[in-house]
Design a protein around this motif. Structure first.
Motif, PDB file in Angstrom:
ATOM      1  N   GLN A  36       0.928  -1.157  -0.568  1.00  0.00           N
ATOM      2  CA  GLN A  36       0.120  -0.319   0.217  1.00  0.00           C
ATOM      3  C   GLN A  36       0.503   1.697  -0.049  1.00  0.00           C
ATOM      4  O   GLN A  36       1.767   1.362   0.505  1.00  0.00           O
ATOM      5  CB  GLN A  36      -1.004  -0.051   1.126  1.00  0.00           C
ATOM      6  CG  GLN A  36      -1.832  -0.861   0.915  1.00  0.00           C
ATOM      7  CD  GLN A  36      -1.461  -2.481   1.279  1.00  0.00           C
ATOM      8  OE1 GLN A  36      -0.507  -3.013   2.628  1.00  0.00           O
ATOM      9  NE2 GLN A  36      -1.635  -3.058   0.628  1.00  0.00           N
ATOM     10  N   TRP A  37       1.243   1.774  -0.789  1.00  0.00           N
ATOM     11  CA  TRP A  37       0.949   3.437  -0.816  1.00  0.00           C
ATOM     12  C   TRP A  37       0.095   4.272  -0.324  1.00  0.00           C
ATOM     13  O   TRP A  37      -0.846   4.024   0.438  1.00  0.00           O
ATOM     14  CB  TRP A  37       1.960   3.719  -2.222  1.00  0.00           C
ATOM     15  CG  TRP A  37       3.073   3.213  -2.889  1.00  0.00           C
ATOM     16  CD1 TRP A  37       3.448   2.046  -1.678  1.00  0.00           C
ATOM     17  CD2 TRP A  37       3.604   2.786  -4.117  1.00  0.00           C
ATOM     18  NE1 TRP A  37       4.587   1.109  -2.700  1.00  0.00           N
ATOM     19  CE2 TRP A  37       5.027   1.600  -3.259  1.00  0.00           C
ATOM     20  CE3 TRP A  37       3.487   2.962  -5.463  1.00  0.00           C
ATOM     21  CZ2 TRP A  37       5.759   1.595  -5.321  1.00  0.00           C
ATOM     22  CZ3 TRP A  37       4.394   2.809  -6.382  1.00  0.00           C
ATOM     23  CH2 TRP A  37       5.589   2.076  -5.797  1.00  0.00           C
ATOM     24  N   ALA A  38       0.493   6.057  -0.530  1.00  0.00           N
ATOM     25  CA  ALA A  38       0.458   6.467   0.442  1.00  0.00           C
ATOM     26  C   ALA A  38      -0.849   7.001  -0.239  1.00  0.00           C
ATOM     27  O   ALA A  38      -1.696   6.649  -1.138  1.00  0.00           O
ATOM     28  CB  ALA A  38       0.691   8.000   0.116  1.00  0.00           C
ATOM     29  N   PHE A  49      -0.473   6.879 -11.069  1.00  0.00           N
ATOM     30  CA  PHE A  49      -1.341   6.721 -11.010  1.00  0.00           C
ATOM     31  C   PHE A  49      -2.473   6.932  -9.009  1.00  0.00           C
ATOM     32  O   PHE A  49      -2.632   5.450  -8.711  1.00  0.00           O
ATOM     33  CB  PHE A  49      -2.216   6.251 -11.781  1.00  0.00           C
ATOM     34  CG  PHE A  49      -4.030   6.003 -11.312  1.00  0.00           C
ATOM     35  CD1 PHE A  49      -4.307   7.423 -11.823  1.00  0.00           C
ATOM     36  CD2 PHE A  49      -5.095   5.091 -11.051  1.00  0.00           C
ATOM     37  CE1 PHE A  49      -5.583   7.741 -12.286  1.00  0.00           C
ATOM     38  CE2 PHE A  49      -6.932   6.184 -10.475  1.00  0.00           C
ATOM     39  CZ  PHE A  49      -6.856   7.595 -11.027  1.00  0.00           C
ATOM     40  N   ARG A  50      -2.108   7.534  -8.337  1.00  0.00           N
ATOM     41  CA  ARG A  50      -1.602   7.207  -7.090  1.00  0.00           C
ATOM     42  C   ARG A  50      -1.933   8.123  -6.131  1.00  0.00           C
ATOM     43  O   ARG A  50      -1.921   9.587  -6.338  1.00  0.00           O
ATOM     44  CB  ARG A  50      -0.227   6.541  -6.731  1.00  0.00           C
ATOM     45  CG  ARG A  50       1.024   7.322  -6.542  1.00  0.00           C
ATOM     46  CD  ARG A  50       2.495   6.359  -6.490  1.00  0.00           C
ATOM     47  NE  ARG A  50       3.412   7.516  -6.649  1.00  0.00           N
ATOM     48  CZ  ARG A  50       4.771   7.282  -8.053  1.00  0.00           C
ATOM     49  NH1 ARG A  50       4.381   6.165  -8.631  1.00  0.00           N
ATOM     50  NH2 ARG A  50       4.845   7.688  -7.517  1.00  0.00           N
ATOM     51  N   ASP A  51      -1.750   8.235  -4.535  1.00  0.00           N
ATOM     52  CA  ASP A  51      -1.577   9.277  -2.975  1.00  0.00           C
ATOM     53  C   ASP A  51      -3.339   9.369  -3.007  1.00  0.00           C
ATOM     54  O   ASP A  51      -2.932  10.999  -3.620  1.00  0.00           O
ATOM     55  CB  ASP A  51      -0.758   9.939  -3.708  1.00  0.00           C
ATOM     56  CG  ASP A  51       0.753   9.317  -3.813  1.00  0.00           C
ATOM     57  OD1 ASP A  51       0.722   7.800  -2.986  1.00  0.00           O
ATOM     58  OD2 ASP A  51       1.873  10.437  -4.092  1.00  0.00           O
ATOM     59  N   PHE A  99      -4.896  13.937  -6.736  1.00  0.00           N
ATOM     60  CA  PHE A  99      -4.097  12.479  -6.355  1.00  0.00           C
ATOM     61  C   PHE A  99      -3.264  12.893  -8.098  1.00  0.00           C
ATOM     62  O   PHE A  99      -2.706  13.415  -8.353  1.00  0.00           O
ATOM     63  CB  PHE A  99      -5.189  11.396  -7.344  1.00  0.00           C
ATOM     64  CG  PHE A  99      -5.525  11.042  -8.641  1.00  0.00           C
ATOM     65  CD1 PHE A  99      -5.130  10.594  -9.479  1.00  0.00           C
ATOM     66  CD2 PHE A  99      -6.385  11.547  -8.565  1.00  0.00           C
ATOM     67  CE1 PHE A  99      -5.719  11.123 -10.777  1.00  0.00           C
ATOM     68  CE2 PHE A  99      -7.682  11.461  -9.928  1.00  0.00           C
ATOM     69  CZ  PHE A  99      -6.562  11.543 -11.063  1.00  0.00           C
ATOM     70  N   GLU A 100      -1.472  12.268  -7.736  1.00  0.00           N
ATOM     71  CA  GLU A 100      -0.929  12.523  -8.424  1.00  0.00           C
ATOM     72  C   GLU A 100      -1.190  11.130 -10.191  1.00  0.00           C
ATOM     73  O   GLU A 100      -1.615  10.669  -9.602  1.00  0.00           O
ATOM     74  CB  GLU A 100       0.150  11.652  -7.611  1.00  0.00           C
ATOM     75  CG  GLU A 100       2.054  11.477  -8.855  1.00  0.00           C
ATOM     76  CD  GLU A 100       3.085  10.551  -8.320  1.00  0.00           C
ATOM     77  OE1 GLU A 100       2.764  10.475  -7.041  1.00  0.00           O
ATOM     78  OE2 GLU A 100       3.545  11.090  -8.755  1.00  0.00           O
ATOM     79  N   GLY A 101      -0.912  11.742 -11.101  1.00  0.00           N
ATOM     80  CA  GLY A 101      -1.198  10.969 -12.291  1.00  0.00           C
ATOM     81  C   GLY A 101       0.310  10.934 -13.829  1.00  0.00           C
ATOM     82  O   GLY A 101       0.815  11.743 -13.674  1.00  0.00           O
TER      83      GLY A 101
HETATM   84  C1  FRU Z   1       6.187   9.784  -2.077  1.00  0.00           C
HETATM   85  C2  FRU Z   1       6.212   8.608  -2.867  1.00  0.00           C
HETATM   86  C3  FRU Z   1       4.405   8.313  -3.538  1.00  0.00           C
HETATM   87  C4  FRU Z   1       3.882   5.947  -3.105  1.00  0.00           C
HETATM   88  C5  FRU Z   1       5.202   6.703  -1.711  1.00  0.00           C
HETATM   89  C6  FRU Z   1       5.301   5.192  -1.839  1.00  0.00           C
HETATM   90  O1  FRU Z   1       7.168   9.481  -1.851  1.00  0.00           O
HETATM   91  O2  FRU Z   1       6.798   8.257  -4.194  1.00  0.00           O
HETATM   92  O3  FRU Z   1       3.794   9.191  -4.183  1.00  0.00           O
HETATM   93  O4  FRU Z   1       3.306   6.450  -2.775  1.00  0.00           O
HETATM   94  O5  FRU Z   1       5.705   7.107  -2.214  1.00  0.00           O
HETATM   95  O6  FRU Z   1       6.258   4.709  -1.024  1.00  0.00           O
END
Ligand code: FRU
Length: 444
Positions: free
Chosen positions: A141-143, A223-225, A241-243
Motif C-alpha cells: 500500500q502506498w500513500a 496513478f497514486r496518492d 491525486f498524482e497522475g
Molecule cells: C512519495 C511516494 C508516493 C508513494 C510512496 C511510495 O514519497 O513516491 O508518491 O505513494 O512514496 O512509497
C-alpha cells in the motif's frame, strides 16, 4: 485572478488528444475549466533564497516513532473540512512503514500503513498496522489520506500497488477505500468493524495515463496518492491525486503552452526526450455518500515536458484562494531545466481555475544545497505547518541514484526513515516563505 478562456476544443472526447491540446474542458453542465500548466519557463525562475530554503537537518537529534520501523510518507487523520482531527484528546498519524532492517531502496516494495497516536504530540504509540491481516488490496500500500466523519467513521483512501499475492512485484496503481469505526479509549485508539476494501478509481487512458500506455516508451506511470478534499465554496467532495498525462509518448508533443512565453521560447532549447516527462495533478468528484464512486475529471494541472512526478498533491484553502501543493525530486525534471528536491505550489481563486505558480516558479520549500536529499514528501496542513520525513542526509557528492551502490551500512547510516522537523510556512496571495522550524513531526 481572471480565468483564461481558450477557444472551445472538443479534445476531451478524442482519446489521446486531451494531453496535447490543453483544452477548455466542459464538466457536466456547469463547470468549464482550463487545465493549468507548470511550464519550463516557470522552472527557470527557481532560485534558492532564505525564504524557501529549509534549515539543515541534524539526524542525531531525531528519533523514530518506533525503532523497529522505518516510516516515510505520513498523513494525520483529518476532519471532512481538512482540519486536524482530535479524537478524545488523541492526534493520529498514518505512515507508510517497513521493518527497520529493510534497505531504504526496498521499503516501497513492502510498504504497509501503520498508525501512531499521541495525546501530547511528542510521545507516540505505535498502534500497529491499520488494516486487518490480508484485507488490504495490492501487494503493498502506498500513500493516501484518512478522514473521520460526524459519526466517528474513518474513511481511508490509499494506493493499492501491484496485486495481492503476485509472485513478482508489479507497479499497477489503483485507488482503494475502506471504512471503519474509530474507537478511542484509555487503552488508546483502534479501528473496528472494517468494511470491505474496494477499488474506487483506475486510470482511464483519456485524462490519465494507464500502465499500458505508460509502458509504450515512457519512464513510468503514476496513478497514486489519493487525497480527500472537500471544497468549502461548493461543498462538493473530491479526491486529488498524482497522475500522468494520458497517451503514449508518440501521442504527445511539447507545445508552446508547456514551454512558456514566446519571448522565452525563442531562446530556449527543448530536448526531444522532454516529451517523456508528463506529470499531472488529477481530480475526481465523489458521486455517492460512501465515497466508493467517483467521476474522473480532467487534471487540474499538468507539467508536460517539464516534470515526471507531481507527488502527493493536496489543497489548502486560505481566504478566497486554493493552494495546490505537490512534491517532486531533483531527478524528475526534463532535460534542460532543473529544480531541487522540494515542495512546490500553485494558487487560484477557483478550484478549477487558472493555477499560477507560487513565487513565480512554484518553489515553496527546497532542501538546502549542503544537504540536498535531507527531506521529502512534504504535506502542508491547514495551519501552515508542513510535515515531511527524513530521507538521506550527509551524502557528500553522492546523488540519490548512487545510494543503492553503497554498502548496506552506509545506506542505513544515511537514511532517516522518520519524521523530519516540521516547518511553518506563511501564504500571502501568490507568495510564501518559511517562517520557522518546529519540533520533529509536529502537526500543530
Ligand atoms: C512519495 C511516494 C508516493 C508513494 C510512496 C511510495 O514519497 O513516491 O508518491 O505513494 O512514496 O512509497
Amino acid at each position: 485572478m481572471k480565468k483564461k478562456k481558450r477557444s472551445l476544443l472538443l479534445a476531451t472526447t478524442i482519446i489521446g488528444l486531451s494531453a496535447i491540446l490543453s483544452p477548455l474542458v466542459t464538466v457536466g453542465a456547469t463547470n468549464n475549466y482550463t487545465v493549468s500548466n507548470w511550464t519550463r519557463e516557470h522552472v527557470t525562475n527557481i532560485e534558492l533564497t532564505d525564504r524557501n530554503t529549509a534549515p539543515v537537518i541534524n539526524m542525531d537529534e531525531l528519533e523514530k516513532f518506533d525503532e523497529d520501523y522505518h516510516t516515510w510518507d505520513s498523513w494525520p487523520l483529518k476532519n471532512k473540512d481538512g482540519s486536524i482531527a482530535v479524537v478524545r484528546g488523541y492526534q493520529i498519524i498514518f505512515a507508510l512503514s517497513a521493518p527497520s532492517h529493510v534497505l531504504p531502496g526496498q521499503v516501497h516494495d513492502i510498504a504497509e500503513v501503520r498508525y501512531f497516536y499521541s495525546k501530547n504530540g511528542k510521545d507516540w504509540t505505535n498502534g500497529g498496522p491499520v488494516f486487518e491481516d490480508g484485507d488490504a488490496l495490492g501487494s503493498r500500500q502506498w500513500a493516501g489520506s484518512a478522514m473521520i466523519d460526524e459519526d466517528d467513521q474513518l474513511h481511508f483512501f490509499y494506493t493499492a500497488t501491484g496485486r495481492k499475492g503476485e509472485e513478482h512485484i508489479t507497479y499497477e496503481q489503483r485507488f482503494a477505500k475502506a471504512s471503519a469505526d474509530v474507537v478511542a479509549s484509555r487503552a488508546g485508539i483502534s479501528f473496528e468493524n472494517w468494511s470491505d476494501h474496494q477499488i474506487i478509481l483506475e486510470a482511464d487512458g483519456e485524462y490519465y495515463q494507464t500502465q499500458e500506455q505508460g509502458s509504450q516508451g515512457d519512464i513510468a506511470y503514476a496513478f497514486r496518492d489519493p487525497e480527500f478534499f472537500k471544497d468549502p465554496k461548493s461543498g462538493e467532495e473530491y479526491i486529488i491525486f498524482e497522475g500522468n498525462s494520458s497517451g503514449a509518448p508518440a501521442d504527445r508533443a511539447c507545445l508552446p503552452e508547456h514551454i512558456g512565453s514566446p519571448e522565452f521560447a525563442e531562446n530556449h532549447d527543448v530536448p526531444e526526450v522532454s516529451v517523456l516527462f508528463n506529470g499531472s495533478i488529477g481530480i475526481a468528484k465523489a458521486t455517492n455518500e460512501d465515497y466508493t464512486e467517483f467521476e474522473l475529471l480532467p487534471p487540474l494541472l499538468e507539467a508536460n515536458c517539464v516534470n515526471q512526478e507531481l507527488e502527493r498533491p493536496h489543497i489548502i484553502v486560505k481566504g478566497n484562494n486554493y493552494y495546490l501543493f505537490t512534491d517532486t525530486h531533483f531527478d524528475k525534471y526534463a532535460p534542460g531545466i532543473t529544480g531541487p528536491e522540494g515542495l512546490y505550489g500553485f494558487v487560484s481563486d477557483d478550484l478549477f481555475g487558472d493555477y499560477k505558480p507560487l513565487n513565480g516558479s512554484g518553489l515553496v520549500i527546497a532542501n538546502p544545497p549542503e544537504n540536498p536529499y535531507q527531506a521529502y514528501s512534504w504535506l502542508v496542513l491547514p495551519n501552515g505547518t508542513v510535515i515531511s520525513f527524513v530521507h538521506f542526509t550527509d551524502l557528500g557528492d553522492l546523488t540519490i541514484g548512487d545510494i543503492g551502490h553503497q554498502s548496506h551500512e552506509f545506506q542505513f547510516e544515511h537514511f532517516g526513515g522518520m519524521q523530519a522537523p516540521s516547518l511553518k510556512i506563511a501564504l500571502n496571495q501568490d507568495r510564501t516563505h518559511i517562517v520557522t522550524e518546529l519540533k520533529q513531526g509536529a502537526i500543530r
